[in-house]
Design a protein around this motif. Structure first.
Motif, mmCIF file in Angstrom:
data_model
loop_
_atom_site.group_PDB
_atom_site.id
_atom_site.type_symbol
_atom_site.label_atom_id
_atom_site.label_comp_id
_atom_site.label_asym_id
_atom_site.label_seq_id
_atom_site.Cartn_x
_atom_site.Cartn_y
_atom_site.Cartn_z
ATOM 1 N N TYR A 1 -21.419 -145.669 135.962
ATOM 2 C CA TYR A 1 -22.101 -144.462 136.442
ATOM 3 C C TYR A 1 -21.097 -143.302 136.499
ATOM 4 O O TYR A 1 -21.388 -142.179 136.089
ATOM 5 N N VAL A 2 -19.881 -143.589 136.956
ATOM 6 C CA VAL A 2 -18.840 -142.549 137.009
ATOM 7 C C VAL A 2 -18.559 -142.016 135.602
ATOM 8 O O VAL A 2 -18.492 -140.793 135.393
ATOM 9 N N SER A 3 -18.426 -142.911 134.632
ATOM 10 C CA SER A 3 -18.148 -142.479 133.254
ATOM 11 C C SER A 3 -19.285 -141.615 132.714
ATOM 12 O O SER A 3 -19.043 -140.631 132.009
ATOM 13 N N GLU A 4 -20.504 -142.000 133.042
ATOM 14 C CA GLU A 4 -21.678 -141.206 132.632
ATOM 15 C C GLU A 4 -21.565 -139.781 133.177
ATOM 16 O O GLU A 4 -21.767 -138.810 132.457
ATOM 17 N N LEU A 5 -21.229 -139.675 134.447
ATOM 18 C CA LEU A 5 -21.146 -138.348 135.076
ATOM 19 C C LEU A 5 -19.952 -137.566 134.519
ATOM 20 O O LEU A 5 -20.037 -136.351 134.314
ATOM 21 N N ALA A 6 -18.859 -138.270 134.256
ATOM 22 C CA ALA A 6 -17.655 -137.599 133.737
ATOM 23 C C ALA A 6 -17.877 -137.080 132.314
ATOM 24 O O ALA A 6 -17.128 -136.235 131.849
ATOM 25 N N ALA A 7 -18.901 -137.584 131.643
ATOM 26 C CA ALA A 7 -19.182 -137.143 130.276
ATOM 27 C C ALA A 7 -20.070 -135.897 130.251
ATOM 28 O O ALA A 7 -20.342 -135.349 129.191
ATOM 29 N N GLU A 8 -20.524 -135.456 131.415
ATOM 30 C CA GLU A 8 -21.391 -134.266 131.500
ATOM 31 C C GLU A 8 -20.544 -132.987 131.495
ATOM 32 O O GLU A 8 -19.406 -132.986 131.944
#
Ligand code: ADE
Length: 234
Positions: free
Chosen positions: A110-117
């Motif tokens: 989930y963190v990686s998903e958000l960091a890709a925004e």
């Protein structure tokens, strides 16, 4: 080096009743590094935008019960003031994350998903939380840092920002350390292997010989093995 899917920077807006809580957070080294490298972190004080008199932001829950609930009209006013659009349209443009104990549990993926925004909006609830219409109509996501109740979303917002910003290049001193850490893809989602430093022996507790061997392949495979073992133990 970092994950191939990540971005170089992210712009994060935090909607909170307590923007001053974040002053300390801004002073943290990796946060300052991330901001210097182009990321942005801004707090929007929800109370500053309330259309209600006396700075009112919350109200008693319909149906009774203890505590106060953050009002939907107040959150709408704050979001409109910041973005100049109907907040219902906002979530099509950026991730709008409502921080709530019952939300989607935060993990490394989930963190990686958000960091890709490119940009994120974090909504902090207070007291008993949000009017559910905020979550339903304004948020694209919910997020929980664990199944326990904090007195507000602010510590959770700091956890999210910390975890997201340290994924960005330049945030950590050693860029490699965010790649091969607990729960990362590099470790197949497993916890990190144990670390040791000097002295090599202390009170008779010796550092495993392999780590002193200088044999990189053996060290690598020893670390993978320990990481897998830890995953099984836990
Ligand atoms: N707000 C209150 N408790 C929370 C939690 N556990 N996670 C995220 N936001 C919260």
């Amino acid at each position: 080096m970092r994950g191939t899917r990540g971005r170089a920077s992210v712009e994060i807006d935090i909607f909170t009743l307590f923007p001053e809580w974040f002053q300390w957070f801004y002073t943290q080294r990796h946060v300052r590094n991330a901001l210097a490298a182009g990321s942005r972190l801004e707090c929007v004080g929800i109370r500053e935008h309330t259309p209600l008199s006396g700075g009112q932001v919350d109200d008693t829950p319909f149906g009774g019960g203890a505590g106060m609930v953050l009002r939907v009209d107040v959150m709408e006013a704050a979001l409109r003031a910041r973005y100049g659009v109907d907040p219902m349209e906002l979530r099509d443009r950026r991730r709008v994350v409502a921080l709530t104990p019952g939300g989607r549990l935060l993990d490394d993926g989930y963190v990686s998903e958000l960091a890709a925004e490119d940009s994120l909006t974090l909504l902090c609830g207070r007291y008993e939380g949000f009017d559910e219409r905020i979550v339903e109509h304004f948020a694209s996501d919910t997020l929980s840092i664990g199944r326990y109740v904090l007195s507000g979303g602010e510590p959770a917002a700091m956890v999210v920002c910390d975890a997201v910003l340290r994924k960005l290049p330049g945030s950590l001193g050693d860029a490699h350390s965010a790649v091969e850490e607990s729960f990362s893809e590099a470790l197949e989602g497993n916890p990190e292997y144990p670390h040791y430093t000097r002295p090599a022996e202390y009170r008779g507790w010796r550092v495993p010989d392999v780590l002193l061997s200088g044999h990189h392949e053996r060290i690598e495979s020893w670390r993978r093995e320990r990481s897998r073992e830890r995953a099984q133990d836990r």
